[in-house]
Design an enzyme around this catalytic site. Sequence first.
Site, PDB file in Angstrom:
ATOM      1  N   GLU A 152      48.542  34.099  51.260  1.00  0.00           N
ATOM      2  CA  GLU A 152      48.462  35.205  50.304  1.00  0.00           C
ATOM      3  C   GLU A 152      46.980  35.479  50.069  1.00  0.00           C
ATOM      4  O   GLU A 152      46.224  34.550  49.747  1.00  0.00           O
ATOM      5  CB  GLU A 152      49.102  34.811  48.966  1.00  0.00           C
ATOM      6  CG  GLU A 152      50.618  34.837  48.956  1.00  0.00           C
ATOM      7  CD  GLU A 152      51.186  34.533  47.570  1.00  0.00           C
ATOM      8  OE1 GLU A 152      52.052  35.268  47.106  1.00  0.00           O
ATOM      9  OE2 GLU A 152      50.773  33.522  46.954  1.00  0.00           O
ATOM     10  N   ASN A 190      54.654  31.916  44.344  1.00  0.00           N
ATOM     11  CA  ASN A 190      54.888  30.942  43.270  1.00  0.00           C
ATOM     12  C   ASN A 190      55.584  31.554  42.061  1.00  0.00           C
ATOM     13  O   ASN A 190      56.276  30.856  41.315  1.00  0.00           O
ATOM     14  CB  ASN A 190      53.572  30.270  42.860  1.00  0.00           C
ATOM     15  CG  ASN A 190      53.158  29.239  43.894  1.00  0.00           C
ATOM     16  OD1 ASN A 190      53.973  28.857  44.733  1.00  0.00           O
ATOM     17  ND2 ASN A 190      51.919  28.801  43.852  1.00  0.00           N
TER      18      ASN A 190
HETATM   19  N1  3HC Z   1      51.083  18.755  60.618  1.00  0.00           N
HETATM   20  C1  3HC Z   1      51.515  19.231  61.808  1.00  0.00           C
HETATM   21  N2  3HC Z   1      52.811  19.515  62.046  1.00  0.00           N
HETATM   22  C2  3HC Z   1      53.716  19.286  61.063  1.00  0.00           C
HETATM   23  C3  3HC Z   1      53.336  18.783  59.810  1.00  0.00           C
HETATM   24  C4  3HC Z   1      51.951  18.518  59.593  1.00  0.00           C
HETATM   25  N3  3HC Z   1      51.479  18.060  58.439  1.00  0.00           N
HETATM   26  N4  3HC Z   1      54.456  18.683  59.033  1.00  0.00           N
HETATM   27  C5  3HC Z   1      55.488  19.100  59.784  1.00  0.00           C
HETATM   28  N5  3HC Z   1      55.044  19.462  61.026  1.00  0.00           N
HETATM   29  C6  3HC Z   1      55.830  20.037  62.113  1.00  0.00           C
HETATM   30  C7  3HC Z   1      56.590  18.974  62.859  1.00  0.00           C
HETATM   31  O1  3HC Z   1      55.793  18.402  63.874  1.00  0.00           O
HETATM   32  C8  3HC Z   1      57.761  19.751  63.411  1.00  0.00           C
HETATM   33  O2  3HC Z   1      57.377  20.462  64.584  1.00  0.00           O
HETATM   34  P1  3HC Z   1      58.456  20.885  65.719  1.00  0.00           P
HETATM   35  O3  3HC Z   1      59.412  21.844  65.077  1.00  0.00           O
HETATM   36  O4  3HC Z   1      57.642  21.512  66.777  1.00  0.00           O
HETATM   37  O5  3HC Z   1      59.134  19.619  66.130  1.00  0.00           O
HETATM   38  C9  3HC Z   1      58.055  20.785  62.326  1.00  0.00           C
HETATM   39  O6  3HC Z   1      56.838  20.900  61.566  1.00  0.00           O
HETATM   40  C10 3HC Z   1      59.171  20.336  61.452  1.00  0.00           C
HETATM   41  O7  3HC Z   1      58.852  19.052  60.901  1.00  0.00           O
HETATM   42  P2  3HC Z   1      59.868  17.824  60.773  1.00  0.00           P
HETATM   43  O8  3HC Z   1      60.828  17.853  61.903  1.00  0.00           O
HETATM   44  O9  3HC Z   1      59.079  16.588  60.532  1.00  0.00           O
HETATM   45  O10 3HC Z   1      60.614  18.052  59.406  1.00  0.00           O
HETATM   46  P3  3HC Z   1      61.385  19.312  58.853  1.00  0.00           P
HETATM   47  O11 3HC Z   1      62.172  19.987  59.908  1.00  0.00           O
HETATM   48  O12 3HC Z   1      62.056  18.861  57.619  1.00  0.00           O
HETATM   49  O13 3HC Z   1      60.205  20.316  58.449  1.00  0.00           O
HETATM   50  C11 3HC Z   1      58.792  21.236  56.814  1.00  0.00           C
HETATM   51  C12 3HC Z   1      59.238  19.965  57.518  1.00  0.00           C
HETATM   52  C13 3HC Z   1      58.047  22.126  57.783  1.00  0.00           C
HETATM   53  C14 3HC Z   1      57.885  20.822  55.671  1.00  0.00           C
HETATM   54  C15 3HC Z   1      60.077  21.973  56.286  1.00  0.00           C
HETATM   55  O14 3HC Z   1      60.833  21.096  55.542  1.00  0.00           O
HETATM   56  C16 3HC Z   1      59.763  23.189  55.451  1.00  0.00           C
HETATM   57  O15 3HC Z   1      59.457  24.257  55.949  1.00  0.00           O
HETATM   58  N6  3HC Z   1      59.832  23.019  54.101  1.00  0.00           N
HETATM   59  C17 3HC Z   1      59.500  24.064  53.164  1.00  0.00           C
HETATM   60  C18 3HC Z   1      58.028  24.102  52.976  1.00  0.00           C
HETATM   61  C19 3HC Z   1      57.629  25.097  51.935  1.00  0.00           C
HETATM   62  O16 3HC Z   1      58.414  25.824  51.358  1.00  0.00           O
HETATM   63  N7  3HC Z   1      56.339  25.144  51.679  1.00  0.00           N
HETATM   64  C20 3HC Z   1      55.759  26.018  50.682  1.00  0.00           C
HETATM   65  C21 3HC Z   1      55.529  25.235  49.449  1.00  0.00           C
HETATM   66  S1  3HC Z   1      54.860  26.232  48.179  1.00  0.00           S
HETATM   67  C22 3HC Z   1      53.220  26.045  48.352  1.00  0.00           C
HETATM   68  O17 3HC Z   1      52.710  25.316  49.166  1.00  0.00           O
HETATM   69  C23 3HC Z   1      52.391  26.830  47.398  1.00  0.00           C
HETATM   70  C24 3HC Z   1      51.700  25.943  46.404  1.00  0.00           C
HETATM   71  O18 3HC Z   1      50.765  26.733  45.739  1.00  0.00           O
HETATM   72  C25 3HC Z   1      52.629  25.341  45.398  1.00  0.00           C
END
Ligand code: 3HC
Length: 283
Positions: A152, A190
């Site tokens: 954003e 948010n």
């Molecule tokens: N670095 C690199 N790659 C990462 C990573 C990291 N830190 N974390 C996850 N990944 C990658 C994995 O390698 C995997 O890649 P692939 O699809 O190529 O295999 C992919 O992301 C998915 O990871 P996992 O298989 O380990 O686990 P999940 O399928 O559960 O995905 C997640 C994890 C991407 C965090 C997913 O759960 C998700 O999208 N969650 C929602 C996240 C969200 O809503 N974020 C916004 C939060 S609000 C915010 O940040 C604003 C703040 O101001 C509050």
Amino acid sequence: MQIGSIGVVGAGTMGNGIAQACAVAGFPVTLTDIAQPQLDRAIKNIEGSLERLVKKEKMSDDARNTALGKITTTTDLGAIGSSDLVVEAATEHLPLKLEIFGKLDAAAKPGAIIASNTSSISITKLAAATKRADRVIGMHFFNPVPVMQLIELIRGLQTSDETYQAVEAVSKALGKTPVKVRNSPGFVVNRLLCPMINEAVFAFSEGLATAQEIDDAMRLGCNHPIGPLALCDLIGLDVQLAVMQVLFEGFKDPKYRPAPLLVEMVEAGYLGRKTGRGFHTYG
Ligand code: 3HC
């Protein structure tokens, strides 16, 4: 204005993710924090995150080493003086951010842009703490930064078109999709996301279902990748609380009242993944 180098202030979860994204995109990065252990932890996290990509053959060994070589860490805030763009990613606390913005204004070179990764604080207010208000902007990344597509971009009242365009170009160079948002408490994501998580905390504290059941319900019923309480653990309960407080104070509307259990868990130090315990526990 062309951005060639980037400073990141604050080496917590967001700061190290931002540093990683910038380094992978080829920008030299100066990552600063007041605490050396925090910087050491940040480099460990970045190494771990890049290692994941190498293991999945999404990144070569060479590319990983090149990216790591682009990051310099230091506890000296003055070192950001060589950066064209400085992204502040410190704790979400207005007096602290205002103090840091004053220091950054003094340390950054003339003409440099100062961006804040604030999740909810007014960019107009932060800009007013500097003598370069036209070169201050919000650059709100999402957790986990290496994975999430959105940034954003928040224009304060004073942000110039030139600043916006330069930061939009950097966002695209990072492989992200920028969305322009007017300065308002919580911006867009948010404003919508955090009240939903807050409601999940109320539901949990009222005993509607267990934390796991609430998360399963939203995953399976709404196709969310993770449930709201697991997401709160990922974001950090302290960050979630700070956003709710900004919404509550900013709109003066009781619908944004932080759930009392959220307040109490933050008081207990149960901040989610980063402390090993939130609504769920982590090894
Ligand atoms: N670095 C690199 N790659 C990462 C990573 C990291 N830190 N974390 C996850 N990944 C990658 C994995 O390698 C995997 O890649 P692939 O699809 O190529 O295999 C992919 O992301 C998915 O990871 P996992 O298989 O380990 O686990 P999940 O399928 O559960 O995905 C997640 C994890 C991407 C965090 C997913 O759960 C998700 O999208 N969650 C929602 C996240 C969200 O809503 N974020 C916004 C939060 S609000 C915010 O940040 C604003 C703040 O101001 C509050």
